[in-house]
Design a protein around this motif. Sequence first.
Motif, PDB file in Angstrom:
ATOM      1  N   GLU A 145      -1.902  -3.250   2.452  1.00 20.47           N
ATOM      2  CA  GLU A 145      -0.733  -3.804   3.144  1.00 20.47           C
ATOM      3  C   GLU A 145      -0.396  -3.055   4.424  1.00 20.47           C
ATOM      4  O   GLU A 145       0.420  -3.506   5.214  1.00 20.47           O
ATOM      5  CB  GLU A 145       0.486  -3.768   2.208  1.00 20.47           C
ATOM      6  CG  GLU A 145       0.337  -4.612   0.966  1.00 20.47           C
ATOM      7  CD  GLU A 145       0.230  -6.089   1.260  1.00 20.47           C
ATOM      8  OE1 GLU A 145       0.956  -6.570   2.155  1.00 20.47           O
ATOM      9  OE2 GLU A 145      -0.583  -6.763   0.607  1.00 20.47           O
ATOM     10  N   LEU A 146      -1.014  -1.910   4.654  1.00 21.87           N
ATOM     11  CA  LEU A 146      -0.697  -1.044   5.783  1.00 21.87           C
ATOM     12  C   LEU A 146      -1.206  -1.643   7.086  1.00 21.87           C
ATOM     13  O   LEU A 146      -2.317  -2.162   7.153  1.00 21.87           O
ATOM     14  CB  LEU A 146      -1.334   0.327   5.556  1.00 21.87           C
ATOM     15  CG  LEU A 146      -0.937   1.428   6.508  1.00 21.87           C
ATOM     16  CD1 LEU A 146       0.548   1.749   6.351  1.00 21.87           C
ATOM     17  CD2 LEU A 146      -1.768   2.672   6.232  1.00 21.87           C
ATOM     18  N   ALA A 155       5.714   3.643   5.131  1.00 26.02           N
ATOM     19  CA  ALA A 155       4.631   3.173   4.261  1.00 26.02           C
ATOM     20  C   ALA A 155       3.596   4.275   4.048  1.00 26.02           C
ATOM     21  O   ALA A 155       3.109   4.486   2.932  1.00 26.02           O
ATOM     22  CB  ALA A 155       3.970   1.931   4.855  1.00 26.02           C
ATOM     23  N   LYS A 167       4.795   6.979   1.668  1.00 24.30           N
ATOM     24  CA  LYS A 167       4.652   6.543   0.277  1.00 24.30           C
ATOM     25  C   LYS A 167       3.207   6.732  -0.188  1.00 24.30           C
ATOM     26  O   LYS A 167       2.960   7.218  -1.292  1.00 24.30           O
ATOM     27  CB  LYS A 167       5.073   5.081   0.146  1.00 24.30           C
ATOM     28  CG  LYS A 167       5.010   4.553  -1.265  1.00 24.30           C
ATOM     29  CD  LYS A 167       5.452   3.108  -1.343  1.00 24.30           C
ATOM     30  CE  LYS A 167       5.291   2.582  -2.757  1.00 24.30           C
ATOM     31  NZ  LYS A 167       5.603   1.173  -2.864  1.00 24.30           N
ATOM     32  N   LEU A 168       2.240   6.380   0.668  1.00 21.09           N
ATOM     33  CA  LEU A 168       0.826   6.555   0.324  1.00 21.09           C
ATOM     34  C   LEU A 168       0.475   8.033   0.156  1.00 21.09           C
ATOM     35  O   LEU A 168      -0.261   8.399  -0.752  1.00 21.09           O
ATOM     36  CB  LEU A 168      -0.067   5.925   1.391  1.00 21.09           C
ATOM     37  CG  LEU A 168      -0.090   4.407   1.438  1.00 21.09           C
ATOM     38  CD1 LEU A 168      -0.953   3.925   2.597  1.00 21.09           C
ATOM     39  CD2 LEU A 168      -0.603   3.835   0.140  1.00 21.09           C
ATOM     40  N   ASP A 192      -3.395  -0.723  -3.089  1.00 20.41           N
ATOM     41  CA  ASP A 192      -2.541  -1.855  -2.753  1.00 20.41           C
ATOM     42  C   ASP A 192      -1.723  -1.551  -1.501  1.00 20.41           C
ATOM     43  O   ASP A 192      -1.635  -2.372  -0.581  1.00 20.41           O
ATOM     44  CB  ASP A 192      -1.617  -2.192  -3.924  1.00 20.41           C
ATOM     45  CG  ASP A 192      -0.799  -3.441  -3.678  1.00 20.41           C
ATOM     46  OD1 ASP A 192      -1.388  -4.480  -3.285  1.00 20.41           O
ATOM     47  OD2 ASP A 192       0.444  -3.379  -3.858  1.00 20.41           O
ATOM     48  N   GLY A 193      -1.134  -0.360  -1.455  1.00 24.38           N
ATOM     49  CA  GLY A 193      -0.364   0.045  -0.273  1.00 24.38           C
ATOM     50  C   GLY A 193      -1.235   0.147   0.956  1.00 24.38           C
ATOM     51  O   GLY A 193      -0.822  -0.200   2.063  1.00 24.38           O
ATOM     52  N   LEU A 194      -2.466   0.603   0.774  1.00 26.10           N
ATOM     53  CA  LEU A 194      -3.399   0.714   1.886  1.00 26.10           C
ATOM     54  C   LEU A 194      -3.776  -0.664   2.430  1.00 26.10           C
ATOM     55  O   LEU A 194      -3.874  -0.860   3.644  1.00 26.10           O
ATOM     56  CB  LEU A 194      -4.650   1.450   1.414  1.00 26.10           C
ATOM     57  CG  LEU A 194      -5.520   2.117   2.452  1.00 26.10           C
ATOM     58  CD1 LEU A 194      -4.727   3.052   3.329  1.00 26.10           C
ATOM     59  CD2 LEU A 194      -6.661   2.845   1.778  1.00 26.10           C
ATOM     60  N   GLN A 198      -1.915   1.587  -7.008  1.00 25.05           N
ATOM     61  CA  GLN A 198      -0.787   1.511  -6.077  1.00 25.05           C
ATOM     62  C   GLN A 198      -1.206   1.979  -4.687  1.00 25.05           C
ATOM     63  O   GLN A 198      -0.812   1.395  -3.682  1.00 25.05           O
ATOM     64  CB  GLN A 198       0.381   2.361  -6.580  1.00 25.05           C
ATOM     65  CG  GLN A 198       1.049   1.798  -7.805  1.00 25.05           C
ATOM     66  CD  GLN A 198       2.092   2.749  -8.377  1.00 25.05           C
ATOM     67  OE1 GLN A 198       2.045   3.955  -8.179  1.00 25.05           O
ATOM     68  NE2 GLN A 198       3.041   2.182  -9.118  1.00 25.05           N
ATOM     69  N   PHE A 199      -2.030   3.022  -4.629  1.00 20.51           N
ATOM     70  CA  PHE A 199      -2.508   3.555  -3.355  1.00 20.51           C
ATOM     71  C   PHE A 199      -3.336   2.508  -2.612  1.00 20.51           C
ATOM     72  O   PHE A 199      -3.104   2.244  -1.439  1.00 20.51           O
ATOM     73  CB  PHE A 199      -3.330   4.820  -3.612  1.00 20.51           C
ATOM     74  CG  PHE A 199      -3.832   5.501  -2.368  1.00 20.51           C
ATOM     75  CD1 PHE A 199      -3.014   6.351  -1.648  1.00 20.51           C
ATOM     76  CD2 PHE A 199      -5.128   5.300  -1.924  1.00 20.51           C
ATOM     77  CE1 PHE A 199      -3.470   6.985  -0.513  1.00 20.51           C
ATOM     78  CE2 PHE A 199      -5.601   5.925  -0.782  1.00 20.51           C
ATOM     79  CZ  PHE A 199      -4.765   6.775  -0.076  1.00 20.51           C
ATOM     80  N   LEU A 236       1.692   9.131  -3.182  1.00 20.99           N
ATOM     81  CA  LEU A 236       0.779   8.678  -4.239  1.00 20.99           C
ATOM     82  C   LEU A 236      -0.484   9.542  -4.271  1.00 20.99           C
ATOM     83  O   LEU A 236      -0.973   9.899  -5.341  1.00 20.99           O
ATOM     84  CB  LEU A 236       0.406   7.207  -4.038  1.00 20.99           C
ATOM     85  CG  LEU A 236       1.511   6.199  -4.331  1.00 20.99           C
ATOM     86  CD1 LEU A 236       1.123   4.811  -3.814  1.00 20.99           C
ATOM     87  CD2 LEU A 236       1.804   6.156  -5.822  1.00 20.99           C
TER      88      LEU A 236
END
Length: 173
Positions: A160-161, A67, A70-71, A156-158, A153-154, A74
Amino acid sequence: MKGPKTAERFGEAHLFEIGMGPSATAVVELEEATPMVRFLDLRSPVGIDLVRLYLKTPRVDAAFASAMAKLLGLHSAMVRHEEAIENLRQRGEEFRQRNQELHLQILSLKMVKAKGPLMRHLETKMREISQRLQANTIAIVDHQEKVMVAKVQFHDGLAELTLEPKAASHAAR
């Protein structure tokens, strides 16, 4: 954790129960850890470098590493697009200056009522520079859109991290 299973604190002292017979000796290994909380700004180069360094450690959870990779990708994309925007803005400024120079030259020729190949050449150049400036502006907008998508996206991913292993987070529920 290494060390005896039974431990208690008495003031500042740590007491460990070790089962041994009379006149026996034993080597006891104690391992101590201090929990550390650190806040990182993932928008700063220092924060990104610290995360990259952390991901190189052997104890990193694979799901977290994936994860986070991926961040980081981005983030790299955002940096590339922002650099491209800055370069395009500089180029656009050069186009504007050249366009202004051409405009002044054309005005000077009109004042002396000079026409002919030079005037046509300058007008053609001015149109070309204007078209380049327009294409440059469109490219800036395109990169800005890509930065915005990458930022969403960054973030959002953060959101969920998590640093908690999957098994621990399911057991807590």
